[in-house]
Structures are given as C-alpha cells and as structure tokens.
Motif scaffolding. Structure first.
Motif, PDB file in Angstrom:
ATOM      1  N   UNK B  60       0.694  -1.026   0.037  1.00  0.00           N
ATOM      2  CA  UNK B  60      -0.073   0.087  -0.080  1.00  0.00           C
ATOM      3  C   UNK B  60       0.712   1.194  -0.084  1.00  0.00           C
ATOM      4  N   UNK B  61       1.689   1.530   0.670  1.00  0.00           N
ATOM      5  CA  UNK B  61       2.584   2.753   0.923  1.00  0.00           C
ATOM      6  C   UNK B  61       3.373   2.995  -0.455  1.00  0.00           C
ATOM      7  N   UNK B  62       3.092   2.023  -1.600  1.00  0.00           N
ATOM      8  CA  UNK B  62       3.913   2.526  -2.579  1.00  0.00           C
ATOM      9  C   UNK B  62       3.491   3.607  -3.247  1.00  0.00           C
ATOM     10  N   UNK B  63       2.171   3.944  -3.019  1.00  0.00           N
ATOM     11  CA  UNK B  63       1.629   5.034  -3.736  1.00  0.00           C
ATOM     12  C   UNK B  63       1.296   6.063  -2.629  1.00  0.00           C
ATOM     13  N   UNK B  64       0.964   7.283  -3.131  1.00  0.00           N
ATOM     14  CA  UNK B  64       0.364   8.368  -2.178  1.00  0.00           C
ATOM     15  C   UNK B  64      -1.118   8.321  -2.237  1.00  0.00           C
ATOM     16  N   UNK B  65      -1.668   7.610  -3.200  1.00  0.00           N
ATOM     17  CA  UNK B  65      -3.076   7.340  -3.076  1.00  0.00           C
ATOM     18  C   UNK B  65      -3.350   6.468  -3.876  1.00  0.00           C
ATOM     19  N   UNK B  66      -4.489   5.595  -3.638  1.00  0.00           N
ATOM     20  CA  UNK B  66      -5.036   4.644  -4.675  1.00  0.00           C
ATOM     21  C   UNK B  66      -6.338   4.833  -5.068  1.00  0.00           C
ATOM     22  N   UNK B  67      -6.623   4.510  -6.419  1.00  0.00           N
ATOM     23  CA  UNK B  67      -8.099   4.603  -6.790  1.00  0.00           C
ATOM     24  C   UNK B  67      -8.691   3.217  -6.500  1.00  0.00           C
ATOM     25  N   UNK B  68      -9.716   3.495  -5.744  1.00  0.00           N
ATOM     26  CA  UNK B  68     -10.097   2.009  -5.605  1.00  0.00           C
ATOM     27  C   UNK B  68     -11.781   2.028  -5.469  1.00  0.00           C
ATOM     28  N   UNK B  69     -12.368   0.853  -5.457  1.00  0.00           N
ATOM     29  CA  UNK B  69     -13.983   0.957  -5.699  1.00  0.00           C
ATOM     30  C   UNK B  69     -14.375   0.687  -3.893  1.00  0.00           C
ATOM     31  N   UNK B  70     -15.070   1.544  -3.460  1.00  0.00           N
ATOM     32  CA  UNK B  70     -15.423   1.539  -2.042  1.00  0.00           C
ATOM     33  C   UNK B  70     -16.703   0.773  -1.687  1.00  0.00           C
ATOM     34  N   UNK B  71     -16.852  -0.128  -1.202  1.00  0.00           N
ATOM     35  CA  UNK B  71     -17.786  -0.891  -0.904  1.00  0.00           C
ATOM     36  C   UNK B  71     -19.172  -0.023  -0.029  1.00  0.00           C
ATOM     37  N   UNK B  72     -20.106  -0.073  -0.535  1.00  0.00           N
ATOM     38  CA  UNK B  72     -21.167   0.823   0.293  1.00  0.00           C
ATOM     39  C   UNK B  72     -22.332  -0.080   0.561  1.00  0.00           C
ATOM     40  N   UNK B  73     -22.587  -0.153   1.712  1.00  0.00           N
ATOM     41  CA  UNK B  73     -23.549  -1.243   1.952  1.00  0.00           C
ATOM     42  C   UNK B  73     -23.404  -2.540   1.644  1.00  0.00           C
ATOM     43  N   UNK B  74     -24.488  -3.430   1.202  1.00  0.00           N
ATOM     44  CA  UNK B  74     -24.314  -4.673   1.079  1.00  0.00           C
ATOM     45  C   UNK B  74     -23.948  -5.131  -0.372  1.00  0.00           C
ATOM     46  N   UNK B  75     -24.440  -4.135  -1.028  1.00  0.00           N
ATOM     47  CA  UNK B  75     -24.444  -4.453  -2.696  1.00  0.00           C
ATOM     48  C   UNK B  75     -24.132  -3.288  -3.554  1.00  0.00           C
ATOM     49  N   UNK B  76     -23.288  -2.519  -3.052  1.00  0.00           N
ATOM     50  CA  UNK B  76     -22.843  -1.321  -4.076  1.00  0.00           C
ATOM     51  C   UNK B  76     -21.420  -0.734  -3.924  1.00  0.00           C
ATOM     52  N   UNK B  77     -20.861  -0.523  -4.864  1.00  0.00           N
ATOM     53  CA  UNK B  77     -19.646   0.118  -4.816  1.00  0.00           C
ATOM     54  C   UNK B  77     -19.504   1.463  -5.351  1.00  0.00           C
ATOM     55  N   UNK B  78     -18.842   2.665  -4.937  1.00  0.00           N
ATOM     56  CA  UNK B  78     -18.383   3.463  -5.447  1.00  0.00           C
ATOM     57  C   UNK B  78     -16.922   3.742  -5.848  1.00  0.00           C
ATOM     58  N   UNK B  79     -16.639   4.594  -6.801  1.00  0.00           N
ATOM     59  CA  UNK B  79     -15.087   4.866  -6.918  1.00  0.00           C
ATOM     60  C   UNK B  79     -14.725   5.916  -5.899  1.00  0.00           C
ATOM     61  N   UNK B  80     -13.430   5.557  -5.479  1.00  0.00           N
ATOM     62  CA  UNK B  80     -12.963   6.467  -4.226  1.00  0.00           C
ATOM     63  C   UNK B  80     -11.540   6.144  -4.394  1.00  0.00           C
TER      64      UNK B  80
END
Lengths: 130, 487
Positions: B60-80
């Motif tokens: 993880x520390x290899x980058x200052x930030x990572x673009x990921x899909x954040x889980x939101x509730x039981x059945x959703x994700x959003x980009x973060x």
C-alpha cells in the motif's frame, strides 16, 4: 406388607438423587464453558498487553466502544488491560474452586445412588426369596 | 505345549481387550482425529490470510493514494481514493486499536503469524499422538477378533535357546516365537555373547586407561581366568572381519572416503581397530596397549574439534544409522525408537554419540552390534541431557556402563548388557580426560532400559526385549565379571 412401601420409597429416593446428579453435571458443564471463555479472553488480553508494551510513548491508541472509536491514552490503556487480566485470573480461580466443589458433590451423589441401588436390589432379592 | 512345562499363562487377547470396546475406541479416536483435522484446516486458512495481509500492507505505501472501488452497504460500490497510505489502525484485541505505520503493522502481523504457527504445530503433534492411538486400537481390535492368545511365561535362566512359545496368528505381542525364530534367536545369541566378550575386553582396556595401574591386577586376573571368553571373542572377531569385508566390498568406499577426509588418524585408528579385532583374544595386554594408542590418537584428533568435524561426525552417524537400518527387523525397530530419541537431542549429545559412533563404525558391521550401538547412541544422548559437556558425557557414558552392567545383572535386559559391553569400544577413543563416574546418570539410563523391556505395546521393543532376555543368561557372566572389575 411394609416392604413394597419401603421399596417404593427407596425408588423415589433414587429418582430424586438421580435428578440431583444430573443437575450437578449440568452445572459442571456450564462451569467448563465459562472457564473456557474466560481462558480465551485472558489469552487475548495478554496478547494485547504484549503489543501495547512494544509501542512508543506517542503512539495513538483507540478503543472501540460500541460504534465509536475513542482515542485513549497509552498509559490508561495499559492500566485497563492489566486490570482486566487480574480480574479474569481471579474469576478463573474462583471458577476452579466451584468446579472442584461440584465434582466432589457429584461423586458423593453417585456413591449414595449406588448404595441405594444395592439396598433396593437386596430388598428385591429378599422379597423374591420369601 | 510348552506352557504347561514352563508354567505359563495363556490369556486370550479378547478377554483383555474386548473386541467391541476396542472397535468403539477406534471409532472414537477417529472422530476426534477428524475434528482436529478440521481445526488444522482452519489454522491453515488463518495463516494464509495473515500472509496475504502482510503482502497487502507492504504494497500500500507504494503510492500516495490509490483509486479503488469502495464498498457501500451490502451490494454497492462507488469509486473512491485510498489516502494516507502509510497509516494503519491495527486491532490488537479487546477493542483496542492502535495507529501504526506499514512497517510496524507488518511486524505485528508477523508476530501473530508466529503465534499461529506454534499453535498449528502443537495441534499437529496432538494429531500424531491420536493417530498412533488409533493405529494401536485398530491393531488390538483386529487381533482380539482373530483370537490371538497372549502367553506369558516365567523367565527360565537355564538355557536361553529353550525359551520360546507358540502362538496362533501374527506375532506382535509378547513372547511369541516360531521355530524359525528360535533358530534365529540362537544364532543371534551367539553373536551377542561374542559381542559381550569383545566389549568386556575393551572395557577392561578402558578401565585401565581410566583408573591406572591399580586396576591392572583385577583386570588381568579376571581376564585371564575365562577361556570361554577367548573362544567367544575369536568368534566375534571372525564375524566382524567378514562383515567388515562384506561391507567394504559393497561399496562403502564413499564412506571410507569421507572418513579419510576427516583425518588420517581416523583411518589409522580404524586400521588399528581392525588389527585388534583380528588378533587372538588371549593377548589382552597387547590389545590394551593398542586401545591406548588409539585413545591417544583420538585425543589428539579431538583436540582439533571443529564444526567440520562435527559435520563429518553427523555424516558418519547417518551412515551408521543407515547401516543399522539394514539390520534385522527387531533391531531396526528398536533403532527406530532410538532414532526418535536421537532427533530430540542437541549438538553436544550428537557430538558425543558420533564420537562413539566413529569408533564403533567398523564394528557396527555385525548387526547385533548395530543394535547395541544404536542403543549406545541413545544412552549417550541421554547422558548428554544429564551432563551437558561432551567430556562429562563420555564419562557418564563410561560410568553408566558400569551402572548398566551392575543394574542389568539383576534386571536382566540383554540390551543393557550388550550396551555395557559396547561402551568400552568407544571409551578409549572418545575424548576422555580423567573421569569421575557420574552416578546420577544411572537412574536415567536404567529408566530407559526398563521402559524398553516392559513396554508391551510396541512390537519392536517386545521383540528386542524378548531376544535380549533370551541372551540374558549368556551375558550374565560378563556382567558379573564386570561388576567385579568395578568394585
């Protein structure tokens, strides 16, 4: 005749004793479970204490209380964990003594049941002979 | 049947271990076994999770930030975005979290992994025990079902070859020899006696080395007085000679090469050993000198003790172990139990026993001796536990020799006696200083021997015990003489 009445009484005695025995056994089982839980928790707390000891003074410690993560002082956290460990070991010791008592009671109950059974058998043998 | 003549007791195995109960026990053990297996799998899962986590945390520390899909509730994700990539909140337990960097987190995880692994290992050990139990129960159940009979006889001292008994099916349980075995036993007993005499003589040499001249007279008197020994020893030498040749012919050259790699002194010593073995037994005095010379050589070589030597020692030990494995079943089986012990011991013990092993290597050609030598190894290892130093080990070994023979007189395991005789071969070669007998080692040693002889649950030990018992009468003489020497 007195003997069938005596026999019935003895049998009733036997039943009550058997019930007591089963109750004691249930108590022993519960005791075991609680002991297991406490032992696991104690182990976990000791692990936590070890890790806390390895921390620097300025590390941030947070405690999860319900849905809230609360910042805690390292010293405070250490003290808390230590107290918990003490409390749990005391509990365990208490449980141990209770367990011993229960086991003794169980053994004595078993002996008395055996004696009762022998008496019943001898009575029945006497009756069949007569 | 002989039982009547020998006042034996016949007990059908089924009475001792009722068939149904044995089978029930087997089933129970199998159930526990499967439970433990499930736990084992769980542990393996934990350990693999832990390793995956370590890898992730390191990446993880290899980058200052990572673009990921954040889980939101039981059945959703959003980009973060994953920011603060070096800050981790680690759960220590009991609701306590601590902020750590990636490296510190990895350390915590590694420590957890180690704890997990130790638990895993202990669980595995329990499983092994359970498996052994299961197999034992299985064997007992099958044997009880077959109607195997356990026959116990009082030990009759007169003639060891007479001592045998019959049984029906498989002979896994106490005294059950067939006719063929009887002959085998007789042959092996001869070899044992031969070994015994040889050991006895070498022991005297060692004694002399230890205790100086005062012993001389005792040894001489005792030694000279018995013709039978001369005979046995010459037979022993012949046996060893032919085995030696056979072994060398069969391509032990590699081993010899290794041997010479060590030091010439070894080859030297071994040649001397061979010489000794081939000499007529009456020249005890000469042999003693030889032994002393060899001992001197060995002292010199031992002075240069180095790791390299230890390695070669271990090689030799391994070879000797291989040799031992070639021996007959009972011997090898005993050796197995011995090598189990071996694995538990530390380097000093190893050094000690390998030191002993080296000298006895030329002798280990005789399988009988192989057994003895393996036992010697194990006892020497046990000595290692009692007295950590190598020197003291050998001293203890030499003293345990005396104790063994002393004890084995009354207790009678032939192994012990053979052992007692075997030690003298090694002692002169071992890095001996002036030794004081360590008598506290006696208890440990006899404990092990007794355990062997009385352990009816392992076929190997049974057979070894029985065979040793059958040879017991013969070696009793060397034992008594040995006792005299010690006094």
């Amino acid at each position: 005749m007195a003997s069938p009445a005596a026999l019935r009484e003895l049998q009733r005695d036997l039943e009550t004793k058997a019930n007591d025995l089963s109750r004691i056994q249930k108590d022993i089982a519960k005791n075991h479970q609680v002991r297991k839980k406490y032992t696991i928790q104690l182990g976990e707390n000791e692990l936590v204490l070890k890790e806390l000891d390895l921390l620097n003074e300025d590390a941030n410690v947070y405690k999860l209380i319900g849905p809230v993560l609360v910042k805690q002082d390292l010293a405070e956290a250490n003290a808390n964990v230590r107290k918990r460990i003490e409390y749990m070991s005391a509990e365990l010791k208490r449980l141990d003594t209770t367990l011993q008592d229960l086991e003794e009671k169980q053994n004595s109950k078993r002996d008395s049941i055996l004696k009762l059974q022998q008496r019943i058998q001898s009575l029945q043998a006497g009756k069949s002979k007569a | 049947m002989e039982e009547a003549a020998k006042k034996g007791r016949v007990t059908p195995l089924a009475s001792l271990f009722p068939v149904e109960e044995a089978q029930k026990a087997v089933r129970r053990v199998h159930e526990t076994l499967s439970e433990k297996e499930a736990e084992l799998d769980q542990f393996r899962g934990f350990i693999s999770d832990n390793t995956n986590l370590i890898n992730l945390v390191q990446k993880l520390p290899e980058g200052l930030h990572h673009n990921i899909m954040v889980p939101f509730g039981k059945a959703a994700f959003f980009p973060g975005r994953l920011i603060h990539t070096n800050e981790f909140l680690v759960l220590l337990g009991e609701g306590y979290h601590v902020e750590r960097t990636s490296k510190q987190t990895v350390e915590i995880l590694k420590r957890r992994g180690k704890a997990l692994e130790s638990q895993f290992e202990s669980l595995k050990a329990t499983m092994q025990d359970l498996k052994a139990e299961a197999s034992f129960f299985g064997i007992t159940a099958s044997e009880a079902a077959e109607g195997l009979v356990e026959i116990r006889e009082d030990y009759v001292e007169e003639n060891f070859t007479e001592r045998e008994s019959q049984s029906g099916p498989p002979k896994e349980h106490p005294p059950s020899f067939s006719e063929a075995d009887k002959v085998k036993v007789a042959v092996e007993d001869e070899e044992y006696s031969r070994m015994m005499s040889r050991l006895d003589e070498l022991e005297k040499a060692e004694l002399e080395a230890e205790y100086g001249n005062e012993r001389h007279e005792d040894i001489e008197n005792v030694a000279v007085s018995d013709e039978e020994y001369a005979r046995m020893m010459s037979r022993l030498d012949e046996l060893e000679k032919e085995e030696l040749e056979a072994e060398f012919v069969n391509g032990r050259d590699e081993d010899n090469a290794k041997l010479s790699v060590n030091d010439e002194e070894y080859a030297h010593m071994i040649a001397r050993l061979d010489e000794i073995e081939k000499k007529p037994e009456t020249e005890r005095g000469n042999e003693r000198d030889e032994d002393e010379k060899i001992k001197a050589d060995f002292d010199r070589s031992s002075d240069q003790t180095s790791l390299g030597k230890i390695n070669r020692f271990s090689e030799l030990e391994y070879q000797s172990r291989k040799l031992l494995e070639r021996t007959k079943d009972k011997k090898s089986a005993t050796e197995e139990t011995l090598s189990k012990r071996d694995t538990q011991k530390d380097l000093t013990g190893q050094l000690n026993c390998t030191g002993l092993t080296v000298q006895s290597r030329p002798k280990e050609m005789s399988h009988g001796k192989g057994l003895v030598q393996s036992i010697m190894k194990s006892t020497s290892l046990e000595k290692a536990l009692v007295l950590p130093e190598v020197k003291e080990n050998v001293q203890a070994a030499s003293s345990s020799r005396s104790e063994v023979s002393r004890n084995s007189g009354p207790t009678n395991p032939g192994i012990a006696q053979a052992l007692g005789k075997e030690f003298p071969t090694s002692a002169p070669r071992a890095p001996l200083q002036d030794s004081k007998p360590g008598f506290d080692s006696r208890k440990a040693f006899t404990g092990s021997i007794i355990e062997r002889a009385h352990n009816i649950h392992t076929s190997s030990s049974q057979q070894a015990a029985t065979s040793s018992q059958s040879t017991g009468s013969q070696p009793s003489k060397p034992v008594s003489r040995f006792k005299m020497q010690r006094r």
